[in-house]
Structure formats: structure tokens, C-alpha cells
Scaffold this motif. Structure first.
Motif, PDB file in Angstrom:
ATOM      1  N   ASP A  27     -42.324 -15.379  61.840  1.00  0.00           N
ATOM      2  CA  ASP A  27     -42.407 -16.745  61.352  1.00  0.00           C
ATOM      3  C   ASP A  27     -42.778 -16.639  59.875  1.00  0.00           C
ATOM      4  O   ASP A  27     -42.851 -15.521  59.323  1.00  0.00           O
ATOM      5  CB  ASP A  27     -43.397 -17.591  62.167  1.00  0.00           C
ATOM      6  N   ALA A  28     -42.999 -17.752  59.222  1.00  0.00           N
ATOM      7  CA  ALA A  28     -43.280 -17.716  57.785  1.00  0.00           C
ATOM      8  C   ALA A  28     -44.537 -16.903  57.475  1.00  0.00           C
ATOM      9  O   ALA A  28     -44.563 -16.143  56.497  1.00  0.00           O
ATOM     10  CB  ALA A  28     -43.414 -19.139  57.244  1.00  0.00           C
ATOM     11  N   GLU A  29     -45.569 -17.031  58.282  1.00  0.00           N
ATOM     12  CA  GLU A  29     -46.810 -16.296  58.022  1.00  0.00           C
ATOM     13  C   GLU A  29     -46.637 -14.794  58.238  1.00  0.00           C
ATOM     14  O   GLU A  29     -47.130 -13.991  57.442  1.00  0.00           O
ATOM     15  CB  GLU A  29     -47.953 -16.821  58.883  1.00  0.00           C
ATOM     16  N   ALA A  30     -45.935 -14.383  59.279  1.00  0.00           N
ATOM     17  CA  ALA A  30     -45.692 -12.961  59.509  1.00  0.00           C
ATOM     18  C   ALA A  30     -44.879 -12.375  58.354  1.00  0.00           C
ATOM     19  O   ALA A  30     -45.153 -11.262  57.892  1.00  0.00           O
ATOM     20  CB  ALA A  30     -44.981 -12.741  60.841  1.00  0.00           C
ATOM     21  N   TRP A  84     -44.213 -11.577  64.777  1.00  0.00           N
ATOM     22  CA  TRP A  84     -44.735 -12.555  65.727  1.00  0.00           C
ATOM     23  C   TRP A  84     -44.310 -12.105  67.117  1.00  0.00           C
ATOM     24  O   TRP A  84     -43.120 -11.913  67.386  1.00  0.00           O
ATOM     25  CB  TRP A  84     -44.210 -13.952  65.447  1.00  0.00           C
ATOM     26  N   SER A  85     -45.257 -11.905  68.012  1.00  0.00           N
ATOM     27  CA  SER A  85     -44.955 -11.521  69.375  1.00  0.00           C
ATOM     28  C   SER A  85     -44.673 -12.770  70.193  1.00  0.00           C
ATOM     29  O   SER A  85     -45.576 -13.588  70.414  1.00  0.00           O
ATOM     30  CB  SER A  85     -46.127 -10.755  69.997  1.00  0.00           C
ATOM     31  N   GLU A 103     -48.827 -14.095  69.416  1.00  0.00           N
ATOM     32  CA  GLU A 103     -49.787 -13.704  68.384  1.00  0.00           C
ATOM     33  C   GLU A 103     -49.107 -12.780  67.382  1.00  0.00           C
ATOM     34  O   GLU A 103     -48.054 -12.201  67.659  1.00  0.00           O
ATOM     35  CB  GLU A 103     -50.998 -13.010  68.994  1.00  0.00           C
ATOM     36  N   TYR A 104     -49.731 -12.627  66.218  1.00  0.00           N
ATOM     37  CA  TYR A 104     -49.238 -11.711  65.202  1.00  0.00           C
ATOM     38  C   TYR A 104     -49.585 -10.286  65.605  1.00  0.00           C
ATOM     39  O   TYR A 104     -50.615 -10.046  66.226  1.00  0.00           O
ATOM     40  CB  TYR A 104     -49.863 -12.020  63.837  1.00  0.00           C
ATOM     41  N   TRP A 105     -48.715  -9.367  65.249  1.00  0.00           N
ATOM     42  CA  TRP A 105     -49.027  -7.957  65.448  1.00  0.00           C
ATOM     43  C   TRP A 105     -48.490  -7.164  64.273  1.00  0.00           C
ATOM     44  O   TRP A 105     -47.346  -7.308  63.880  1.00  0.00           O
ATOM     45  CB  TRP A 105     -48.526  -7.415  66.774  1.00  0.00           C
ATOM     46  N   ARG A 106     -49.390  -6.413  63.677  1.00  0.00           N
ATOM     47  CA  ARG A 106     -49.012  -5.520  62.603  1.00  0.00           C
ATOM     48  C   ARG A 106     -48.655  -4.190  63.252  1.00  0.00           C
ATOM     49  O   ARG A 106     -49.482  -3.576  63.929  1.00  0.00           O
ATOM     50  CB  ARG A 106     -50.143  -5.356  61.592  1.00  0.00           C
TER      51      ARG A 106
END
Length: 119
Positions: free
Chosen positions: A38-41, A54-55, A60-63
Motif C-alpha cells: 500500500d502507500a505506506e509500505a 503489506w501482508s 499487517e506490514y512486514w519488512r
């Protein structure tokens, strides 16, 4: 030079606010995986030098590599001609796939007929 926000604004995210990312090894162009941002990822990826996604299953976000150690160091990020898909060139450290294989595309060969080149 455009700002990060201006670059992200060029992406045509789908109705869920996501865009697919094709991830390739930067030097060999080996296709490693497909993920979603998404835009934040995308912002995190473009500004940190590490791939963040984005999972959809965990919501949730995952690096990439934070839990496995198999990090992806960003070398280049590109937007396709329609603005609705991204290509991320990375230096992959360890397996890219959650199954422990180098790439997510090394399992099932669908047996496509090989076409003939047109001259």
C-alpha cells in the motif's frame, strides 16, 4: 527530483489500496516473489532501503527478513507503464520464499506449449 509523496501518487492502487510488486534479484533478474504494497509500505521501501510489504493474510506490514534474516536490500524500484504494478530489484540474502526456497516460482511447471518465434 520529485518527492517521495509525488512518486507514490503516481501509483494506481487497486480498490483495496494495494499494488502488486514483482521482486527480482537485481543482478541476475531472477524472479523471486510477488508481494503487495500500500502507500505506506511503498514509502517505507523507498525511504529505508529495505523491502516492506503489506501482508494480506495477516493484515499487517512486514519488512522482509525481520524474522527470518532473509533480507531484501533495495537496489531499484520501477513503476510499470500503466502505473498499477511495481518492479522491485533487490539484493536477496537467503531464500526469498516462505517455504525456504530461493524463489517462489521454482515448484510447479504448468507445462505450457513452447510457442514458435515469428520472423
Amino acid at each position: 527530483m520529485t518527492t517521495v509523496d509525488e512518486r507514490i501518487a503516481q501509483v494506481d492502487f487497486n480498490a483495496d489500496g494495494l499494488a502488486p510488486v514483482i521482486v527480482q534479484q537485481w543482478d541476475t533478474r531472477e524472479v523471486l516473489m510477488l508481494a503487495w504494497v500500500d502507500a505506506e509500505a511503498l514509502r517505507r521501501t523507498l525511504t529505508s532501503g529495505r523491502a516492506t510489504y503489506w501482508s494480506r493474510s495477516r493484515q499487517e506490514y512486514w519488512r522482509k527478513g525481520d524474522t527470518s534474516g532473509h533480507i531484501q536490500v533495495v537496489r531499484e524500484a520501477r513503476l510499470d507503464c500503466d502505473g498499477d504494478a511495481l518492479l522491485l530489484l533487490v539484493a536477496q540474502h537467503g531464500p526469498a520464499c516462505h517455504t525456504g526456497t530461493r524463489t517462489c516460482f521454482d515448484t510447479t511447471d504448468l507445462g505450457a506449449v513452447v510457442g514458435e518465434e515469428q520472423s
